[in-house]
Design a protein around this motif. Structure first.
Motif, PDB file in Angstrom:
ATOM      1  N   ALA A   1      -2.213 -74.696 -57.834  1.00 36.87           N
ATOM      2  CA  ALA A   1      -3.145 -75.445 -58.682  1.00 36.87           C
ATOM      3  C   ALA A   1      -4.264 -74.561 -59.213  1.00 36.87           C
ATOM      4  CB  ALA A   1      -3.718 -76.625 -57.909  1.00 36.87           C
ATOM      5  N   ARG A   2      -4.659 -73.545 -58.458  1.00 38.30           N
ATOM      6  CA  ARG A   2      -5.744 -72.664 -58.919  1.00 38.30           C
ATOM      7  C   ARG A   2      -5.319 -71.821 -60.121  1.00 38.30           C
ATOM      8  NH1 ARG A   2      -6.596 -72.530 -53.305  1.00 38.30           N
ATOM      9  NH2 ARG A   2      -8.493 -73.673 -52.802  1.00 38.30           N
ATOM     10  N   ILE A   3      -4.028 -71.660 -60.307  1.00 36.06           N
ATOM     11  CA  ILE A   3      -3.555 -70.923 -61.480  1.00 36.06           C
ATOM     12  C   ILE A   3      -3.925 -71.673 -62.754  1.00 36.06           C
ATOM     13  CG2 ILE A   3      -1.469 -70.148 -62.683  1.00 36.06           C
ATOM     14  CD1 ILE A   3      -0.335 -69.404 -59.950  1.00 36.06           C
ATOM     15  N   VAL A   4      -3.970 -72.991 -62.693  1.00 37.31           N
ATOM     16  CA  VAL A   4      -4.397 -73.780 -63.855  1.00 37.31           C
ATOM     17  C   VAL A   4      -5.832 -73.429 -64.215  1.00 37.31           C
ATOM     18  CG1 VAL A   4      -4.761 -76.127 -64.721  1.00 37.31           C
ATOM     19  CG2 VAL A   4      -2.776 -75.634 -63.303  1.00 37.31           C
ATOM     20  N   VAL A   5      -6.681 -73.211 -63.218  1.00 39.21           N
ATOM     21  CA  VAL A   5      -8.071 -72.824 -63.479  1.00 39.21           C
ATOM     22  C   VAL A   5      -8.111 -71.442 -64.125  1.00 39.21           C
ATOM     23  CG1 VAL A   5     -10.325 -72.406 -62.449  1.00 39.21           C
ATOM     24  CG2 VAL A   5      -8.882 -74.224 -61.563  1.00 39.21           C
ATOM     25  N   VAL A   6      -7.291 -70.536 -63.659  1.00 45.07           N
ATOM     26  CA  VAL A   6      -7.236 -69.194 -64.249  1.00 45.07           C
ATOM     27  C   VAL A   6      -6.767 -69.288 -65.698  1.00 45.07           C
ATOM     28  CG1 VAL A   6      -6.131 -66.936 -64.134  1.00 45.07           C
ATOM     29  CG2 VAL A   6      -6.883 -68.047 -62.049  1.00 45.07           C
ATOM     30  N   LEU A   7      -5.752 -70.103 -65.958  1.00 43.51           N
ATOM     31  CA  LEU A   7      -5.265 -70.261 -67.332  1.00 43.51           C
ATOM     32  C   LEU A   7      -6.314 -70.919 -68.223  1.00 43.51           C
ATOM     33  CD1 LEU A   7      -1.577 -71.331 -66.657  1.00 43.51           C
ATOM     34  CD2 LEU A   7      -2.413 -69.108 -67.442  1.00 43.51           C
ATOM     35  N   LYS A   8      -7.017 -71.905 -67.690  1.00 39.52           N
ATOM     36  CA  LYS A   8      -8.099 -72.549 -68.446  1.00 39.52           C
ATOM     37  C   LYS A   8      -9.204 -71.533 -68.756  1.00 39.52           C
ATOM     38  CE  LYS A   8     -10.706 -76.177 -69.673  1.00 39.52           C
ATOM     39  NZ  LYS A   8     -10.596 -76.624 -71.033  1.00 39.52           N
ATOM     40  N   SER A   9      -9.539 -70.705 -67.782  1.00 38.86           N
ATOM     41  CA  SER A   9     -10.562 -69.674 -67.997  1.00 38.86           C
ATOM     42  C   SER A   9     -10.077 -68.614 -68.971  1.00 38.86           C
ATOM     43  CB  SER A   9     -10.931 -69.020 -66.672  1.00 38.86           C
ATOM     44  OG  SER A   9     -11.459 -69.956 -65.795  1.00 38.86           O
ATOM     45  N   ALA A  10      -8.793 -68.271 -68.906  1.00 40.71           N
ATOM     46  CA  ALA A  10      -8.248 -67.290 -69.840  1.00 40.71           C
ATOM     47  C   ALA A  10      -8.289 -67.829 -71.269  1.00 40.71           C
ATOM     48  CB  ALA A  10      -6.822 -66.919 -69.452  1.00 40.71           C
ATOM     49  N   PHE A  11      -7.955 -69.100 -71.445  1.00 38.56           N
ATOM     50  CA  PHE A  11      -8.042 -69.679 -72.786  1.00 38.56           C
ATOM     51  C   PHE A  11      -9.495 -69.766 -73.235  1.00 38.56           C
ATOM     52  CE2 PHE A  11      -8.354 -73.231 -75.759  1.00 38.56           C
ATOM     53  CZ  PHE A  11      -7.550 -72.725 -76.761  1.00 38.56           C
ATOM     54  N   PHE A  12     -10.390 -70.027 -72.313  1.00 40.11           N
ATOM     55  CA  PHE A  12     -11.826 -70.041 -72.597  1.00 40.11           C
ATOM     56  C   PHE A  12     -12.263 -68.687 -73.136  1.00 40.11           C
ATOM     57  CE2 PHE A  12     -15.980 -69.626 -69.972  1.00 40.11           C
ATOM     58  CZ  PHE A  12     -16.769 -69.824 -71.076  1.00 40.11           C
ATOM     59  N   GLY A  13     -11.866 -67.601 -72.496  1.00 40.56           N
ATOM     60  CA  GLY A  13     -12.207 -66.257 -72.965  1.00 40.56           C
ATOM     61  C   GLY A  13     -11.511 -65.911 -74.270  1.00 40.56           C
ATOM     62  N   TYR A  14     -10.256 -66.307 -74.384  1.00 37.49           N
ATOM     63  CA  TYR A  14      -9.471 -66.049 -75.596  1.00 37.49           C
ATOM     64  C   TYR A  14     -10.134 -66.702 -76.806  1.00 37.49           C
ATOM     65  CZ  TYR A  14      -5.092 -65.540 -78.259  1.00 37.49           C
ATOM     66  OH  TYR A  14      -4.138 -65.197 -79.176  1.00 37.49           O
ATOM     67  N   SER A  15     -10.482 -67.968 -76.646  1.00 38.07           N
ATOM     68  CA  SER A  15     -11.100 -68.700 -77.753  1.00 38.07           C
ATOM     69  C   SER A  15     -12.522 -68.232 -78.024  1.00 38.07           C
ATOM     70  CB  SER A  15     -11.104 -70.194 -77.442  1.00 38.07           C
ATOM     71  OG  SER A  15      -9.795 -70.653 -77.290  1.00 38.07           O
ATOM     72  N   ALA A  16     -13.231 -67.844 -76.984  1.00 36.55           N
ATOM     73  CA  ALA A  16     -14.585 -67.333 -77.180  1.00 36.55           C
ATOM     74  C   ALA A  16     -14.547 -66.052 -78.000  1.00 36.55           C
ATOM     75  CB  ALA A  16     -15.255 -67.084 -75.828  1.00 36.55           C
ATOM     76  N   GLY A  17     -13.634 -65.170 -77.669  1.00 38.31           N
ATOM     77  CA  GLY A  17     -13.465 -63.946 -78.455  1.00 38.31           C
ATOM     78  C   GLY A  17     -13.070 -64.239 -79.882  1.00 38.31           C
ATOM     79  N   TYR A  18     -12.206 -65.234 -80.071  1.00 34.55           N
ATOM     80  CA  TYR A  18     -11.784 -65.616 -81.420  1.00 34.55           C
ATOM     81  C   TYR A  18     -12.962 -66.141 -82.229  1.00 34.55           C
ATOM     82  CZ  TYR A  18      -9.421 -68.000 -85.211  1.00 34.55           C
ATOM     83  OH  TYR A  18      -9.020 -68.417 -86.452  1.00 34.55           O
ATOM     84  N   LEU A  19     -13.773 -66.990 -81.619  1.00 31.51           N
ATOM     85  CA  LEU A  19     -14.935 -67.530 -82.337  1.00 31.51           C
ATOM     86  C   LEU A  19     -15.894 -66.427 -82.763  1.00 31.51           C
ATOM     87  CD1 LEU A  19     -15.914 -70.770 -80.400  1.00 31.51           C
ATOM     88  CD2 LEU A  19     -15.309 -70.593 -82.797  1.00 31.51           C
ATOM     89  N   ILE A  20     -16.136 -65.490 -81.895  1.00 37.37           N
ATOM     90  CA  ILE A  20     -17.077 -64.413 -82.213  1.00 37.37           C
ATOM     91  C   ILE A  20     -16.467 -63.445 -83.222  1.00 37.37           C
ATOM     92  CG2 ILE A  20     -18.335 -62.447 -81.250  1.00 37.37           C
ATOM     93  CD1 ILE A  20     -19.548 -65.146 -80.523  1.00 37.37           C
TER      94      ILE A  20
END
Length: 172
Positions: free
Chosen positions: A79-98
């Motif tokens: 289940a913690r892998i879902v948190v890692v994937l959510k955080s990875a998408f968070f970083g991915y999208s943050a980089g995209y926005l910037i």
């Protein structure tokens, strides 16, 4: 492992996922990034004010997946892998926005704080559903009140995010 080390461990999980998402963005093209973002959370593309469903689904789906994984005895520690994937998408999208949108204010006022809070609350949800062995030694506390508190915090964060989105699109 005492609680302070666990908190550091859990924040490291979120930080590594975030950095991994940024690194993945650097390896992908703009078309690949837009395709993935459109599939995961199209609000990041900033094409207009999102509907309530576009804001609700990216919050509900990770919680549902964590709940399903935690309910199975063999998959509960995944289940913690879902948190890692959510955080990875968070970083991915943050980089995209910037990088591509030049949307600093959308990033600073909406995306970063609320996605960080969602990642933290999702990690707490994982801790509640799949406790570490240290917690098993202590008194067994009922799980339902803790789940209600986590879901209540998520609802408060969601309302704050909807207000932030409303004001961001009102200023444009």
């Amino acid at each position: 492992m005492n609680r302070s080390f666990q908190i550091i461990y859990f924040f490291l999980i979120i930080a590594i996922g975030f950095i991994g998402g940024i690194l993945l963005l650097q390896l992908s093209t703009v078309e690949q990034a837009e395709w993935l973002i459109r599939k995961m959370d199209s609000r990041v593309l900033l094409q207009g004010k999102p509907s309530i469903w576009q804001s609700l689904l990216p919050v509900v789906i990770p919680f549902a997946v964590v709940s399903l994984l935690a309910s199975h005895s063999y998959l509960r520690h995944v289940a913690r892998i879902v948190v890692v994937l959510k955080s990875a998408f968070f970083g991915y999208s943050a980089g995209y926005l910037i990088d591509t949108q030049n949307a600093f204010w959308s990033y600073a006022a909406w995306w970063f704080p609320f996605q960080l809070l969602y990642s933290i609350v999702l990690m707490v949800f994982c801790i509640v559903l799949v406790p570490e062995p240290v917690y098993a030694v202590r008194k067994k506390l009922p799980i339902l009140p803790r789940v209600i508190v986590v879901l209540g915090a998520t609802l408060v964060i969601l309302c704050g995010e909807l207000l932030a989105i409303h004001f961001i699109y009102k200023l444009k």
